[in-house]
Design an enzyme around this catalytic site. Structure first.
Site, short mmCIF file in Angstrom:
data_model
loop_
_atom_site.label_atom_id
_atom_site.label_comp_id
_atom_site.label_asym_id
_atom_site.label_seq_id
_atom_site.Cartn_x
_atom_site.Cartn_y
_atom_site.Cartn_z
CB ALA B 7 -0.92 0.00 1.23
CB CYS B 8 1.82 3.93 -1.66
SG CYS B 8 1.06 4.07 -3.27
N GLY B 9 0.03 5.92 -0.51
CA GLY B 9 -1.00 6.94 -0.37
C GLY B 9 -2.09 6.84 -1.42
CG MET B 40 -1.10 4.53 2.89
SD MET B 40 0.07 3.33 3.50
CE MET B 40 0.24 3.88 5.19
#
Lengths: 155, 91
Positions: B7-9, B40
């Site tokens: 996951a990332c922003g 996220m």
């Protein structure tokens, strides 16, 4: 998609002086609009996303930032606009938004779809990871040399 | 089959790069995996059956699953340690 369109020399800037990180996003965003890569709405999306999820990355060589956002139909053409600074600006860190770092090169990404660009994104990050290459980018005399260095390493 | 959240922003750029690196790492080590690439704020609702969470941002919340910071896949700093840590959770 040609890498020359992606890394257009006209979208590489050495002489602009942003007052802060959001001003840098605005400067590059306006240029991307002018060159027909994005719609103005993309700039706001990127600023908001930078606020919520910052994109500063501390490298061995220096700090870079990769402001970007989900395209939401606001990206017309894939492109990466670059702003290299004589005087770094402060970005918050992607890794920990409470941390700040000095950023010398900003790569604003306008991508219509991330999953279509895996190899391009990998190559871009591979460039970031090469200290000697980043040093060359930091001191390249002109935007043409900067573009050539990028293109050679994006092949 | 191990299930990994990456996951990332925005699930646009950085998680794509991290996910590709993890996929290559697991292929090389013959570990069959399934990667769920999300934002996220979507982690919480996707925890079922997950063996490992990797994010490009430090998460402060404990999701009760093994967690590895994936930033080294972007910065190139401490890549080997990160790979070892990921493998240790998947073996």
């Amino acid at each position: 998609m040609s890498t020359h369109t992606l890394f257009n020399e006209k979208l590489i800037f050495f002489d602009k002086i942003p007052s802060d990180n959001f001003s840098a996003i605005k400067i590059l965003g306006d240029e991307l609009v002018k060159a027909g890569y994005i719609l103005p709405a993309y700039i706001k999306t990127v600023s908001k996303r930078e606020f919520d999820f910052p994109t500063g990355i501390a490298l061995r060589s220096s700090g870079v930032a990769i402001p970007h956002a989900a395209p939401e139909n606001n990206v017309l053409k894939d492109g990466i606009a670059v702003l290299r600074l004589k005087k770094p600006v402060i970005f918050h860190s992607m890794e920990d938004s409470e941390d700040k770092l000095s950023v010398s090169i900003i790569f604003m990404l306008a991508l219509r779809e991330a999953n279509g660009h895996i190899s391009m994104l990998q190559k871009l990050f591979r460039i970031f990871q090469q200290n000697d290459l980043m040093q060359k980018l930091l001191i390249a005399d002109n935007t043409e040399k900067f573009q050539t260095l990028m293109l050679e390493n994006m092949q | 089959m191990k299930k990994i959240i990456v996951a990332c922003g925005g699930a646009v750029a950085t998680s794509t790069v991290a996910a590709t690196a993890i996929r290559e790492l697991c292929n090389k080590n013959n570990i069959p995996i399934e990667i769920l690439q999300i934002r996220m704020n979507e982690i919480e609702n996707n925890l079922s059956g997950v063996d490992l969470i990797v994010t490009t941002m430090r998460i402060k919340k404990d999701f009760g699953k093994p967690y590895v910071n994936g930033m080294p896949f972007l910065s190139g700093i401490n890549v080997e340690e990160t790979e070892e840590k990921i493998l240790s959770y998947l073996r």
